[in-house]
Structures are given as structure tokens and as C-alpha cells.
Design an enzyme around this catalytic site. Sequence first.
Site, PDB file in Angstrom:
ATOM      1  N   ASN A  44       0.871  -1.172   0.000  1.00 35.84           N
ATOM      2  CA  ASN A  44       0.000   0.000   0.000  1.00 35.84           C
ATOM      3  C   ASN A  44       0.910   1.224   0.000  1.00 35.84           C
ATOM      4  O   ASN A  44       1.513   1.542   1.017  1.00 35.84           O
ATOM      5  CB  ASN A  44      -0.893  -0.034   1.254  1.00 35.84           C
ATOM      6  N   LYS A  67       0.162   4.250  -0.252  1.00 33.62           N
ATOM      7  CA  LYS A  67      -0.456   5.449   0.361  1.00 33.62           C
ATOM      8  C   LYS A  67      -0.210   6.661  -0.551  1.00 33.62           C
ATOM      9  O   LYS A  67      -0.198   6.495  -1.768  1.00 33.62           O
ATOM     10  CB  LYS A  67       0.064   5.638   1.784  1.00 33.62           C
ATOM     11  N   HIS A 118      -9.445   1.256   4.860  1.00 32.75           N
ATOM     12  CA  HIS A 118      -8.169   1.397   5.587  1.00 32.75           C
ATOM     13  C   HIS A 118      -8.381   2.308   6.800  1.00 32.75           C
ATOM     14  O   HIS A 118      -9.175   3.250   6.743  1.00 32.75           O
ATOM     15  CB  HIS A 118      -7.109   1.978   4.643  1.00 32.75           C
ATOM     16  N   GLU A 159      -6.716   4.662   7.938  1.00 34.22           N
ATOM     17  CA  GLU A 159      -6.505   6.095   7.674  1.00 34.22           C
ATOM     18  C   GLU A 159      -7.752   6.710   7.064  1.00 34.22           C
ATOM     19  O   GLU A 159      -8.105   7.850   7.353  1.00 34.22           O
ATOM     20  CB  GLU A 159      -5.269   6.279   6.770  1.00 34.22           C
ATOM     21  N   GLU A 212      -5.248  -4.951  10.491  1.00 28.94           N
ATOM     22  CA  GLU A 212      -4.219  -3.943  10.738  1.00 28.94           C
ATOM     23  C   GLU A 212      -4.515  -3.230  12.054  1.00 28.94           C
ATOM     24  O   GLU A 212      -5.329  -2.298  12.072  1.00 28.94           O
ATOM     25  CB  GLU A 212      -4.209  -2.911   9.608  1.00 28.94           C
ATOM     26  N   GLY A 246       2.767   2.238  10.866  1.00 28.78           N
ATOM     27  CA  GLY A 246       3.743   3.316  10.736  1.00 28.78           C
ATOM     28  C   GLY A 246       4.477   3.637  12.025  1.00 28.78           C
ATOM     29  O   GLY A 246       5.163   4.647  12.127  1.00 28.78           O
ATOM     30  N   SER A 273       3.625  -2.212  10.283  1.00 25.64           N
ATOM     31  CA  SER A 273       5.080  -2.302  10.469  1.00 25.64           C
ATOM     32  C   SER A 273       5.649  -3.657  10.056  1.00 25.64           C
ATOM     33  O   SER A 273       6.555  -4.186  10.699  1.00 25.64           O
ATOM     34  CB  SER A 273       5.465  -1.965  11.918  1.00 25.64           C
TER      35      SER A 273
HETATM   36  P1  13P Z   1       3.201   0.352   7.688  1.00 33.71           P
HETATM   37  O1  13P Z   1       3.690  -0.924   7.073  1.00 33.71           O
HETATM   38  O2  13P Z   1       3.943   1.572   7.211  1.00 33.71           O
HETATM   39  O3  13P Z   1       3.097   0.256   9.177  1.00 33.71           O
HETATM   40  O4  13P Z   1       1.702   0.570   7.139  1.00 33.71           O
HETATM   41  C1  13P Z   1       0.782  -0.463   7.259  1.00 33.71           C
HETATM   42  C2  13P Z   1      -0.427  -0.109   6.476  1.00 33.71           C
HETATM   43  O5  13P Z   1      -1.185   0.760   6.846  1.00 33.71           O
HETATM   44  C3  13P Z   1      -0.668  -0.851   5.226  1.00 33.71           C
HETATM   45  O6  13P Z   1      -1.947  -0.614   4.754  1.00 33.71           O
END
Ligand code: 13P
Length: 250
Positions: free
Chosen positions: A9, A11, A95, A97, A167, A173, A213
Site C-alpha cells: 500500500n 499510500k 483502511h 486512515e 491492521e 507506521g 510495520s
Molecule cells: P506500515 O507498514 O507503514 O506500518 O503501514 C501499514 C499499512 O497501513 C498498510 O496498509
Amino acid sequence: MRVPIIAGNWKMHKTIPEALALVEQLKALTAAAREVEIVVCPPFTALYPVSDALKDSPISLGAQDVYWEPQGAFTGEVSPAMLTDAGCRYVIIGHSERRQLFGETDETVNKKIKAALQAGLVPIMCVGETLDEREVGETELVIARQIDGGLAGLTAAQVAGMVIAYEPVWAIGTGRTASADDANSVCDYIRRRIANMFGMENAQKLRIQYGGSVKPDNIAELMAQSEIDGALVGGASLDAVSFSKIVKFK
Ligand code: 13P
């Protein structure tokens, strides 16, 4: 047997030239990868150029969001048919976010999943608890609400073909991964809940990813768990070397 699925992803990262450079490197570095499905999810602007670059590659393309209406006056939105048109097979829906920053709810997630399926896309539905929810012991309650709401009204066959990404919000992150055991036990809970709703046979077909992560040094332990069928990778998917190491976890 469920084929492992590792998705990146991206982003809100990568211009078109950057995206093309990344997939070219990825194609080369993952050419020897076997028995694993690889998906990249660039931002909307890079979907079509990346799709073109992936024409002769086993790597699949996914989008990061979709709208549920087929067309119309919805400024800024992108329809499911536009995604298939741009070469997508997958779409990430719900997601954390999007839930936290853009007001996504289980109801909008559900509408998006139905519309995506109708267009022939494979939804990757994200679920996960916040740190507060985990600390007060509400992880399963929150996951149950997201699963029940997100999958409401779907057929068993539709659910069997989907991907769910677990997740935990506190692991995204932050460099903090859920322990492989904890991640597996939530993924197991997700599968059992889906078995209750749609039958064990279908629940056994559904693929469940862990996200939060994921890095080259923790992927093997995560993938060794019985209920984890893949990973949804954020930061580490932006670098071809680290993403290819994750893809080649065996
Ligand atoms: P990270 O791998 O940067 O923690 O992000 C995970 C994520 O949100 C994947 O959709």
C-alpha cells in the site's frame, strides 16, 4: 490451500516516474518469487502507467479506495469501473486512515465492497482496533463490528473470494508490530466469526493478511502462523529491495 498474498500500500507516495522506477525494480527483484501473489497499490494518478508497466508481469495492481456509485456528480471520486479500466484487480477498502481521517464507516465500507464486487474487483477490507480499544480489552468487539458491518448482505461465495487485512491501528507506521501470536489470534477470531456467518468452507478459502510495520525481518515469523495468509505493507513497500525481501519470505 490458500495462496499467500503480499500487497504494498503505497499510500500518498510516488509520482508517475517514481512509481515506474519502483515497479521496474520490483519486477526484476521478484522474478524468481513462487507460490505468492504480489500486489502493488499505487495512488490513483499512477494506476494506469503502472498497469501498463505490469502487462507482462505476474504482479497485480490494486487501488487504495473506490466510490460506490457507478458514475455521476461526485466530484473527486473514482468508480469501480474506472479502476478495472485502469487495470486494477484489487482495491483496498476501509483502511484505518480512511476511517480516521476521512469519515469512513462500516456502512460506507459495506457499500464500497458491494460495488467493487459487482465490478469484478477483489476487495481487501481492512479492520483493526486502536490502542485505546486494545487496552480496554475491546479488540474482538471492534473487529466483530467491523466484520459484521462490512460484510453485511454479501453472499458466501463473494466473501470466500475476498481478502481481509487485519491492521491494528497502533502498529501502523509506528515500528510496533503485533506479536506473531497476537496477530494470529485476531486473524483466527476473524476466520471463526466469518465461519459463523458464511460457513467454515468459505471461511477457509478467504485470505487474511496482517498489516502494521511489516518488514523483511518480521515477515517470516508472521507468515509461519496458521491463520495469516499474507501481509499489507506500507512503508517497507516503497523500497523495491525491502518489499522484494518481504515477498520472498520463505
Ligand atoms: P506500515 O507498514 O507503514 O506500518 O503501514 C501499514 C499499512 O497501513 C498498510 O496498509
